[in-house]
Design a protein around this motif. Structure first.
Motif, PDB file in Angstrom:
ATOM      1  N   CYS A 206    -102.398  38.779 -44.109  1.00 42.00           N
ATOM      2  CA  CYS A 206    -100.990  38.607 -44.974  1.00 42.00           C
ATOM      3  C   CYS A 206    -100.595  39.460 -45.534  1.00 42.00           C
ATOM      4  CB  CYS A 206    -101.516  38.029 -45.840  1.00 42.00           C
ATOM      5  SG  CYS A 206    -101.749  39.105 -47.248  1.00 42.00           S
ATOM      6  N   HIS A 253    -100.656  38.880 -37.646  1.00 41.63           N
ATOM      7  CA  HIS A 253     -99.778  37.709 -39.098  1.00 41.63           C
ATOM      8  C   HIS A 253     -99.404  36.623 -38.168  1.00 41.63           C
ATOM      9  CE1 HIS A 253     -97.098  36.513 -42.469  1.00 41.63           C
ATOM     10  NE2 HIS A 253     -97.590  36.697 -42.809  1.00 41.63           N
ATOM     11  N   PRO A 256     -99.834  32.307 -39.907  1.00 42.13           N
ATOM     12  CA  PRO A 256    -100.088  31.879 -41.195  1.00 42.13           C
ATOM     13  C   PRO A 256     -99.769  31.170 -41.876  1.00 42.13           C
ATOM     14  CG  PRO A 256     -97.779  32.806 -41.019  1.00 42.13           C
ATOM     15  CD  PRO A 256     -98.391  33.062 -39.318  1.00 42.13           C
ATOM     16  N   TYR A 260     -94.670  34.501 -43.842  1.00 43.92           N
ATOM     17  CA  TYR A 260     -94.136  35.443 -44.885  1.00 43.92           C
ATOM     18  C   TYR A 260     -92.424  34.966 -45.499  1.00 43.92           C
ATOM     19  CZ  TYR A 260     -92.590  40.676 -45.593  1.00 43.92           C
ATOM     20  OH  TYR A 260     -92.441  41.272 -46.666  1.00 43.92           O
ATOM     21  N   GLU A 262     -95.458  35.456 -48.411  1.00 47.02           N
ATOM     22  CA  GLU A 262     -96.179  34.647 -49.628  1.00 47.02           C
ATOM     23  C   GLU A 262     -95.869  34.889 -50.561  1.00 47.02           C
ATOM     24  OE1 GLU A 262     -96.938  36.675 -47.064  1.00 47.02           O
ATOM     25  OE2 GLU A 262     -98.640  36.252 -45.397  1.00 47.02           O
ATOM     26  N   ASN A 271    -103.587  33.645 -46.108  1.00 48.54           N
ATOM     27  CA  ASN A 271    -103.064  33.692 -44.953  1.00 48.54           C
ATOM     28  C   ASN A 271    -103.899  35.244 -44.537  1.00 48.54           C
ATOM     29  OD1 ASN A 271    -100.760  32.111 -44.044  1.00 48.54           O
ATOM     30  ND2 ASN A 271     -99.711  33.570 -45.503  1.00 48.54           N
TER      31      ASN A 271
END
Length: 281
Positions: A206, A253, A256, A260, A262, A271
């Motif tokens: 994440c 990443h 996810p 993003y 988050e 994530n």
């Protein structure tokens, strides 16, 4: 591709400290006491596990560089930085009952190389094990089913992904934490009882802009999600599962579940996860 979501434990560095305590480590850059992005992300994860009413002790440490006097002061500055961040997030200063800077007097290793020195540049947060947990489960209509039941379900076909419950690593590393052993042992038994089952272990992270992978402290390389997936395959292989039935892949990443940046800790937990994909049954 179908996905079955199970709640995941926070990927933070909680280790046994004493019978009734846990210790959580936050690391620092060379000769610095300001919190890095990785450090604040780890602290945010810590905050979701323990409520602000928890009783906490902060112990600062440095690597071997510089004098005792300099490092004593630096280690205290690091504890202060962590304290200020926790207080800004709702922790009560009165519940932080001890702050000490040990400088370079209590290293975890021999300070041989940057990797070992990085591990020594830390603040340990010692918290009562009985502190009330603040983690909210991620609810869905499948969370009451075990991994064994999900694999046995006829709806679980090739291409299905399952997020492993309680799969946890020490923060910033691919080292598996002890509390992950039950789910790994269950997976071993599933593989043994289903000899034609082939899986791919898939790691995700994440809190990173773009698709790149995270930094692995253990290898000093940017392939954290891949290394974590690979480490699980190593465990399965050492437990008697043929390596030909095991594949691994790190997505960083790239996939996810929420975009993003988050916005909540629940989004970050969703994530940073490990999944298994059913390749063949």
């Amino acid at each position: 591709m179908k996905k079955i979501f199970l709640p995941a434990l926070l990927l933070i560095a909680l280790t046994s400290h004493a019978q009734n305590n846990h210790s959580f480590a936050v690391h620092f850059d060379l000769d610095k006491f300001n919190l890095t992005t990785d450090a604040t992300t780890s602290l945010d994860s810590f905050i979701t596990v323990y409520k602000p009413g928890a009783t906490i002790k902060l112990y600062g440490h440095t690597d071997i560089m510089a004098s005792y006097e300099y490092n004593d002061a630096l280690s205290l500055k690091r504890t202060t930085a962590v304290k200020n961040y926790l207080v800004s997030k709702g922790f009560t200063a009165a519940n932080i009952i001890e702050e000490k800077g040990f400088g370079k007097r209590r290293p975890l290793n021999n300070n041989h190389g940057e990797k070992e020195m990085y591990l020594n540049r830390r603040v340990e947060i010692v918290v009562d094990e009985d502190a009330v947990k603040n983690e909210e489960p991620i609810l869905n209509n499948e969370t009451d089913k075990s991994l064994t039941a999900k694999i046995a379900d006829t709806a679980t076909t090739a291409g299905t992904n399952i997020v492993l419950q309680n799969m946890s690593f020490y923060g910033g590393t691919h080292s598996i934490m002890p509390q992950s052993l039950p789910i790994l042992m269950e997976l071993v038994e599933i593989m043994k009882k289903n000899p034609t089952l082939v899986i791919q272990v898939e790691g995700h992270i994440c809190c990173q802009d773009g698709d790149a992978d995270g930094f692995d402290i253990g290898t000093r390389t940017y392939n954290l999600s891949e290394n974590r997936a690979k480490e699980i395959c190593k465990y399965l292989n050492k437990s008697g599962i043929d390596e030909k039935r095991l594949f691994f892949k790190g997505y960083g990443h790239q996939q996810p579940l929420t975009p993003y940046p988050e916005k909540t800790e629940e989004e970050r937990i969703n994530n940073r996860r490990v999944e298994i994909k059913i390749v063949r049954r």
